[in-house]
Design a protein around this motif. Sequence first.
Motif, mmCIF file in Angstrom:
data_model
loop_
_atom_site.group_PDB
_atom_site.id
_atom_site.type_symbol
_atom_site.label_atom_id
_atom_site.label_comp_id
_atom_site.label_asym_id
_atom_site.label_seq_id
_atom_site.Cartn_x
_atom_site.Cartn_y
_atom_site.Cartn_z
ATOM 1 N N SER A 287 -9.946 -77.257 37.184
ATOM 2 C CA SER A 287 -9.456 -78.323 36.337
ATOM 3 C C SER A 287 -9.862 -79.655 36.959
ATOM 4 O O SER A 287 -10.180 -79.728 38.147
ATOM 5 C CB SER A 287 -7.933 -78.236 36.200
ATOM 6 O OG SER A 287 -7.565 -76.976 35.675
ATOM 7 N N GLU B 198 -3.860 -77.568 28.290
ATOM 8 C CA GLU B 198 -3.931 -77.385 29.740
ATOM 9 C C GLU B 198 -4.949 -76.340 30.165
ATOM 10 O O GLU B 198 -5.220 -76.181 31.363
ATOM 11 C CB GLU B 198 -2.562 -77.027 30.323
ATOM 12 C CG GLU B 198 -1.979 -75.734 29.802
ATOM 13 C CD GLU B 198 -0.980 -75.945 28.680
ATOM 14 O OE1 GLU B 198 -1.110 -76.943 27.941
ATOM 15 O OE2 GLU B 198 -0.075 -75.094 28.554
ATOM 16 N N ASP B 199 -5.533 -75.621 29.186
ATOM 17 C CA ASP B 199 -6.595 -74.667 29.504
ATOM 18 C C ASP B 199 -7.930 -75.379 29.692
ATOM 19 O O ASP B 199 -8.900 -74.753 30.144
ATOM 20 C CB ASP B 199 -6.748 -73.626 28.381
ATOM 21 C CG ASP B 199 -5.492 -72.815 28.156
ATOM 22 O OD1 ASP B 199 -5.297 -72.319 27.016
ATOM 23 O OD2 ASP B 199 -4.678 -72.675 29.101
ATOM 24 N N SER B 200 -8.002 -76.653 29.342
ATOM 25 C CA SER B 200 -9.244 -77.401 29.505
ATOM 26 C C SER B 200 -9.639 -77.431 30.973
ATOM 27 O O SER B 200 -8.854 -77.841 31.839
ATOM 28 C CB SER B 200 -9.081 -78.833 28.997
ATOM 29 O OG SER B 200 -8.815 -78.854 27.613
ATOM 30 N N ARG C 239 -11.473 -71.069 37.837
ATOM 31 C CA ARG C 239 -11.537 -72.254 37.007
ATOM 32 C C ARG C 239 -11.254 -73.481 37.866
ATOM 33 O O ARG C 239 -10.546 -73.403 38.882
ATOM 34 C CB ARG C 239 -10.589 -72.185 35.819
ATOM 35 C CG ARG C 239 -9.127 -72.389 36.121
ATOM 36 C CD ARG C 239 -8.319 -72.421 34.840
ATOM 37 N NE ARG C 239 -6.888 -72.496 35.106
ATOM 38 C CZ ARG C 239 -5.953 -72.493 34.173
ATOM 39 N NH1 ARG C 239 -6.293 -72.432 32.875
ATOM 40 N NH2 ARG C 239 -4.679 -72.562 34.508
ATOM 41 N N ILE D 30 -9.559 -66.269 26.185
ATOM 42 C CA ILE D 30 -8.329 -67.063 26.196
ATOM 43 C C ILE D 30 -7.822 -67.120 24.764
ATOM 44 O O ILE D 30 -8.508 -67.623 23.875
ATOM 45 C CB ILE D 30 -8.569 -68.487 26.729
ATOM 46 C CG1 ILE D 30 -9.316 -68.456 28.066
ATOM 47 C CG2 ILE D 30 -7.236 -69.223 26.902
ATOM 48 C CD1 ILE D 30 -9.764 -69.828 28.556
ATOM 49 N N LYS E 29 -6.672 -76.611 19.642
ATOM 50 C CA LYS E 29 -5.493 -75.938 20.164
ATOM 51 C C LYS E 29 -5.090 -74.792 19.235
ATOM 52 O O LYS E 29 -5.073 -74.940 18.007
ATOM 53 C CB LYS E 29 -4.349 -76.948 20.273
ATOM 54 C CG LYS E 29 -3.036 -76.381 20.749
ATOM 55 C CD LYS E 29 -1.984 -77.482 20.799
ATOM 56 C CE LYS E 29 -0.615 -76.888 21.062
ATOM 57 N NZ LYS E 29 0.437 -77.933 21.082
ATOM 58 N N THR F 269 -5.458 -71.042 22.611
ATOM 59 C CA THR F 269 -5.725 -72.029 23.656
ATOM 60 C C THR F 269 -4.763 -73.214 23.599
ATOM 61 O O THR F 269 -4.315 -73.637 22.524
ATOM 62 C CB THR F 269 -7.160 -72.554 23.565
ATOM 63 O OG1 THR F 269 -7.410 -73.014 22.229
ATOM 64 C CG2 THR F 269 -8.168 -71.495 23.951
ATOM 65 N N GLN F 270 -4.476 -73.731 24.784
ATOM 66 C CA GLN F 270 -3.625 -74.909 24.951
ATOM 67 C C GLN F 270 -4.445 -75.993 25.642
ATOM 68 O O GLN F 270 -5.458 -75.709 26.290
ATOM 69 C CB GLN F 270 -2.408 -74.554 25.817
ATOM 70 C CG GLN F 270 -1.580 -73.403 25.287
ATOM 71 C CD GLN F 270 -0.894 -73.748 23.977
ATOM 72 O OE1 GLN F 270 -0.272 -74.797 23.864
ATOM 73 N NE2 GLN F 270 -1.007 -72.867 22.981
ATOM 74 N N TYR G 71 -14.843 -73.223 33.718
ATOM 75 C CA TYR G 71 -14.636 -71.826 34.103
ATOM 76 C C TYR G 71 -15.906 -71.327 34.784
ATOM 77 O O TYR G 71 -16.984 -71.334 34.190
ATOM 78 C CB TYR G 71 -14.279 -70.987 32.881
ATOM 79 C CG TYR G 71 -12.881 -71.313 32.393
ATOM 80 C CD1 TYR G 71 -12.645 -72.440 31.609
ATOM 81 C CD2 TYR G 71 -11.788 -70.526 32.755
ATOM 82 C CE1 TYR G 71 -11.360 -72.774 31.207
ATOM 83 C CE2 TYR G 71 -10.502 -70.852 32.350
ATOM 84 C CZ TYR G 71 -10.295 -71.977 31.581
ATOM 85 O OH TYR G 71 -9.025 -72.309 31.190
ATOM 86 N N ARG H 257 -2.059 -64.934 27.922
ATOM 87 C CA ARG H 257 -3.071 -65.365 26.949
ATOM 88 C C ARG H 257 -4.483 -65.169 27.504
ATOM 89 O O ARG H 257 -5.447 -65.218 26.750
ATOM 90 C CB ARG H 257 -2.872 -66.839 26.601
ATOM 91 C CG ARG H 257 -1.562 -67.154 25.902
ATOM 92 C CD ARG H 257 -1.489 -68.613 25.438
ATOM 93 N NE ARG H 257 -1.503 -69.559 26.546
ATOM 94 C CZ ARG H 257 -2.574 -70.277 26.907
ATOM 95 N NH1 ARG H 257 -3.695 -70.166 26.236
ATOM 96 N NH2 ARG H 257 -2.492 -71.125 27.915
ATOM 97 N N PHE H 258 -4.554 -64.963 28.815
ATOM 98 C CA PHE H 258 -5.847 -64.790 29.477
ATOM 99 C C PHE H 258 -6.108 -63.306 29.736
ATOM 100 O O PHE H 258 -5.224 -62.583 30.223
ATOM 101 C CB PHE H 258 -5.859 -65.516 30.824
ATOM 102 C CG PHE H 258 -5.912 -67.014 30.729
ATOM 103 C CD1 PHE H 258 -4.805 -67.742 30.329
ATOM 104 C CD2 PHE H 258 -7.072 -67.699 31.044
ATOM 105 C CE1 PHE H 258 -4.847 -69.132 30.237
ATOM 106 C CE2 PHE H 258 -7.125 -69.084 30.971
ATOM 107 C CZ PHE H 258 -6.017 -69.805 30.561
#
Lengths: 111, 115
Positions: B38, B85-87, B36, B79, B15, B82-83, B90, B64-65
């Motif tokens: 998720s 929730e970005d997992s 993306r 990115i 992170k 990264t956080q 892609y 951030r993107f």
Amino acid sequence: DQQVKQNSPSLSVQEGRISILNCDYTNSMFDYFLWYKKYPAEGPTFLISISSIKDKNEDGRFTVFLNKSAKHLSLHIVPSQPGDSAVYFCAAFIRSGKSTFGDGTTLTVKP
Amino acid sequence: GAGVSQSPSNKVTEKGKDVELRCDPISGHTALYWYRQSLGQGLEFLIYFQGNSAPDKSGLPSDRFSAERTGGSVSTLTIQRTQQEDSAVYLCASSLGQSNTGELFFGEGSRLTVL
């Protein structure tokens, strides 16, 4: 505003029977509608498409039907096979713009 | 190869770190997309490049993107900070652009895990 909707997140059918996957859209300007198939850990692959001026397109076991007045299309798979088990995405395309995808329907075909 | 190539196939990061994902589209394809997916979700549109036109960035979830496409070919999705929730996976896709039926050719995706 989600322009392409697949209201059934999952579908389970018996091998040999018909699978019917549904898709609704809101934008009457779409030029083409497409179905993609996705296996786990792979990118989606194109399956079949239909022009907005047609009402049916058939390719082997796969047939796509388009009802423009209802803004609805469906993918029929006959007969269904276990290898058809995957996530199916409906997509709509405007030539002057981009493709828009639905959220997908997970099809499970039981042997 | 003749298909859409993405790298890395897997990326694990901490992170707050920045990541870059690369997409090499099919030669001659003028349109390039980033999506993306998720876990348990559908395909979320991120950004669309078409030829020399300004990209459609309407799907980028935050500042951030960012993405660029150099020379109308290779694209990089970046990115920053990264956080968790970005997992996601892609996915990059390319197509012939406006003069076709809209068929997209997808890469196999880059799986990003943010710890």
